[in-house]
Design a protein around this motif. Structure first.
Motif, PDB file in Angstrom:
ATOM      1  N   GLY A 196      -2.203   5.713  15.155  1.00  0.00           N
ATOM      2  CA  GLY A 196      -2.341   6.962  14.410  1.00  0.00           C
ATOM      3  C   GLY A 196      -1.185   7.294  13.488  1.00  0.00           C
ATOM      4  O   GLY A 196      -1.247   8.284  12.767  1.00  0.00           O
ATOM      5  N   VAL A 197      -0.139   6.492  13.489  1.00  0.00           N
ATOM      6  CA  VAL A 197       1.015   6.736  12.627  1.00  0.00           C
ATOM      7  C   VAL A 197       0.669   6.317  11.197  1.00  0.00           C
ATOM      8  O   VAL A 197       0.112   5.242  10.977  1.00  0.00           O
ATOM      9  CB  VAL A 197       2.259   5.956  13.118  1.00  0.00           C
ATOM     10  N   VAL A 198       0.983   7.182  10.242  1.00  0.00           N
ATOM     11  CA  VAL A 198       0.760   6.873   8.835  1.00  0.00           C
ATOM     12  C   VAL A 198       2.075   6.393   8.233  1.00  0.00           C
ATOM     13  O   VAL A 198       3.096   7.068   8.311  1.00  0.00           O
ATOM     14  CB  VAL A 198       0.244   8.110   8.067  1.00  0.00           C
ATOM     15  N   HIS A 199       2.049   5.185   7.659  1.00  0.00           N
ATOM     16  CA  HIS A 199       3.227   4.624   6.992  1.00  0.00           C
ATOM     17  C   HIS A 199       3.010   4.727   5.483  1.00  0.00           C
ATOM     18  O   HIS A 199       1.917   4.470   4.993  1.00  0.00           O
ATOM     19  CB  HIS A 199       3.419   3.155   7.377  1.00  0.00           C
ATOM     20  N   ARG A 200       4.044   5.077   4.756  1.00  0.00           N
ATOM     21  CA  ARG A 200       3.955   5.224   3.304  1.00  0.00           C
ATOM     22  C   ARG A 200       4.771   4.140   2.601  1.00  0.00           C
ATOM     23  O   ARG A 200       5.818   3.730   3.093  1.00  0.00           O
ATOM     24  CB  ARG A 200       4.481   6.595   2.894  1.00  0.00           C
ATOM     25  N   PHE A 237       8.906  -2.503   5.505  1.00  0.00           N
ATOM     26  CA  PHE A 237       9.292  -1.622   4.408  1.00  0.00           C
ATOM     27  C   PHE A 237      10.277  -2.320   3.481  1.00  0.00           C
ATOM     28  O   PHE A 237      10.848  -3.357   3.817  1.00  0.00           O
ATOM     29  CB  PHE A 237       9.910  -0.342   4.975  1.00  0.00           C
ATOM     30  N   ALA A 238      10.479  -1.701   2.324  1.00  0.00           N
ATOM     31  CA  ALA A 238      11.470  -2.213   1.380  1.00  0.00           C
ATOM     32  C   ALA A 238      12.832  -2.252   2.066  1.00  0.00           C
ATOM     33  O   ALA A 238      13.089  -1.523   3.027  1.00  0.00           O
ATOM     34  CB  ALA A 238      11.507  -1.341   0.134  1.00  0.00           C
ATOM     35  N   TYR A 239      13.703  -3.074   1.553  1.00  0.00           N
ATOM     36  CA  TYR A 239      14.979  -3.408   2.173  1.00  0.00           C
ATOM     37  C   TYR A 239      15.742  -2.222   2.756  1.00  0.00           C
ATOM     38  O   TYR A 239      15.945  -1.215   2.097  1.00  0.00           O
ATOM     39  CB  TYR A 239      15.877  -4.129   1.183  1.00  0.00           C
ATOM     40  N   THR A 266       0.834  -1.201   0.000  1.00  0.00           N
ATOM     41  CA  THR A 266       0.000   0.000   0.000  1.00  0.00           C
ATOM     42  C   THR A 266       0.866   1.247   0.000  1.00  0.00           C
ATOM     43  O   THR A 266       2.002   1.219   0.476  1.00  0.00           O
ATOM     44  CB  THR A 266      -0.966   0.015   1.206  1.00  0.00           C
ATOM     45  N   ASP A 267       0.318   2.331  -0.525  1.00  0.00           N
ATOM     46  CA  ASP A 267       1.053   3.604  -0.515  1.00  0.00           C
ATOM     47  C   ASP A 267       0.822   4.369   0.781  1.00  0.00           C
ATOM     48  O   ASP A 267       1.561   5.291   1.106  1.00  0.00           O
ATOM     49  CB  ASP A 267       0.690   4.469  -1.714  1.00  0.00           C
ATOM     50  N   GLU A 268      -0.204   3.939   1.565  1.00  0.00           N
ATOM     51  CA  GLU A 268      -0.498   4.614   2.827  1.00  0.00           C
ATOM     52  C   GLU A 268      -1.234   3.665   3.771  1.00  0.00           C
ATOM     53  O   GLU A 268      -2.292   3.148   3.423  1.00  0.00           O
ATOM     54  CB  GLU A 268      -1.370   5.845   2.566  1.00  0.00           C
ATOM     55  N   HIS A 269      -0.666   3.445   4.956  1.00  0.00           N
ATOM     56  CA  HIS A 269      -1.281   2.575   5.955  1.00  0.00           C
ATOM     57  C   HIS A 269      -1.358   3.329   7.278  1.00  0.00           C
ATOM     58  O   HIS A 269      -0.345   3.811   7.791  1.00  0.00           O
ATOM     59  CB  HIS A 269      -0.469   1.296   6.145  1.00  0.00           C
ATOM     60  N   LEU A 270      -2.556   3.435   7.835  1.00  0.00           N
ATOM     61  CA  LEU A 270      -2.764   4.091   9.124  1.00  0.00           C
ATOM     62  C   LEU A 270      -2.712   3.043  10.223  1.00  0.00           C
ATOM     63  O   LEU A 270      -3.549   2.150  10.292  1.00  0.00           O
ATOM     64  CB  LEU A 270      -4.118   4.807   9.144  1.00  0.00           C
ATOM     65  N   ASP A 271      -1.710   3.143  11.091  1.00  0.00           N
ATOM     66  CA  ASP A 271      -1.546   2.219  12.214  1.00  0.00           C
ATOM     67  C   ASP A 271      -2.577   2.518  13.292  1.00  0.00           C
ATOM     68  O   ASP A 271      -3.151   3.610  13.332  1.00  0.00           O
ATOM     69  CB  ASP A 271      -0.142   2.392  12.820  1.00  0.00           C
ATOM     70  N   ASP A 272      -2.794   1.555  14.188  1.00  0.00           N
ATOM     71  CA  ASP A 272      -3.741   1.740  15.295  1.00  0.00           C
ATOM     72  C   ASP A 272      -3.370   2.919  16.171  1.00  0.00           C
ATOM     73  O   ASP A 272      -4.231   3.551  16.788  1.00  0.00           O
ATOM     74  CB  ASP A 272      -3.815   0.478  16.157  1.00  0.00           C
TER      75      ASP A 272
END
Length: 127
Positions: A65-69, A81-83, A57-63
């Motif tokens: 509240g942190v947004v991972h890209r 994440f990628a290597y 995914t290009d954007e994941h909202l963690d429980d």
């Protein structure tokens, strides 16, 4: 009998990432933590490399509240994440998941399931 072999083509994450939303097999590398916190300073952590299913995914909202890209997420919502050689675990490669046995698709629902299973098991419906 239906041909049940498949070929997996691994893609290096440094070269290309999957399409957004794609379920994929990923190769994850990292180091297991030491067994005991008291040992962590003296015990060498064991390296691993394993295969898991995840989606990209290009954007994941963690429980929290942190947004991972641009990340991979597994069924337990663990984000990788990628290597990154300095990470405790990251994705080195990814591959498209194989299709269902004897099919050209990854998903069958409802009335299509039973005939597909019979076909792959080389049985006749109703036998």
């Amino acid at each position: 009998m239906t041909e049940l072999t498949t070929t997996v083509t691994w893609v290096d994450v440094r070269e290309r990432l999957p399409q957004i939303g794609d379920p994929v097999a990923v190769a994850i590398t990292g180091r297991y933590p030491a067994q005991d916190a008291a040992e962590s300073g003296t015990t060498r952590r064991e390296s691993f490399w394993l295969v898991r299913t995840m989606y990209f995914t290009d954007e994941h909202l963690d429980d929290d509240g942190v947004v991972h890209r641009d990340c991979f997420v597994d069924s337990d919502q663990v984000v990788r994440f990628a290597y990154d050689p300095d990470s405790d675990d990251s994705v080195t490669h990814w591959a498209e998941l194989p299709t269902l046995p004897g099919e050209a698709t990854h998903l069958l629902l409802g009335d299509d399931v039973r005939p597909a299973l019979y076909k792959v098991w080389n049985e006749r419906p109703g036998s």
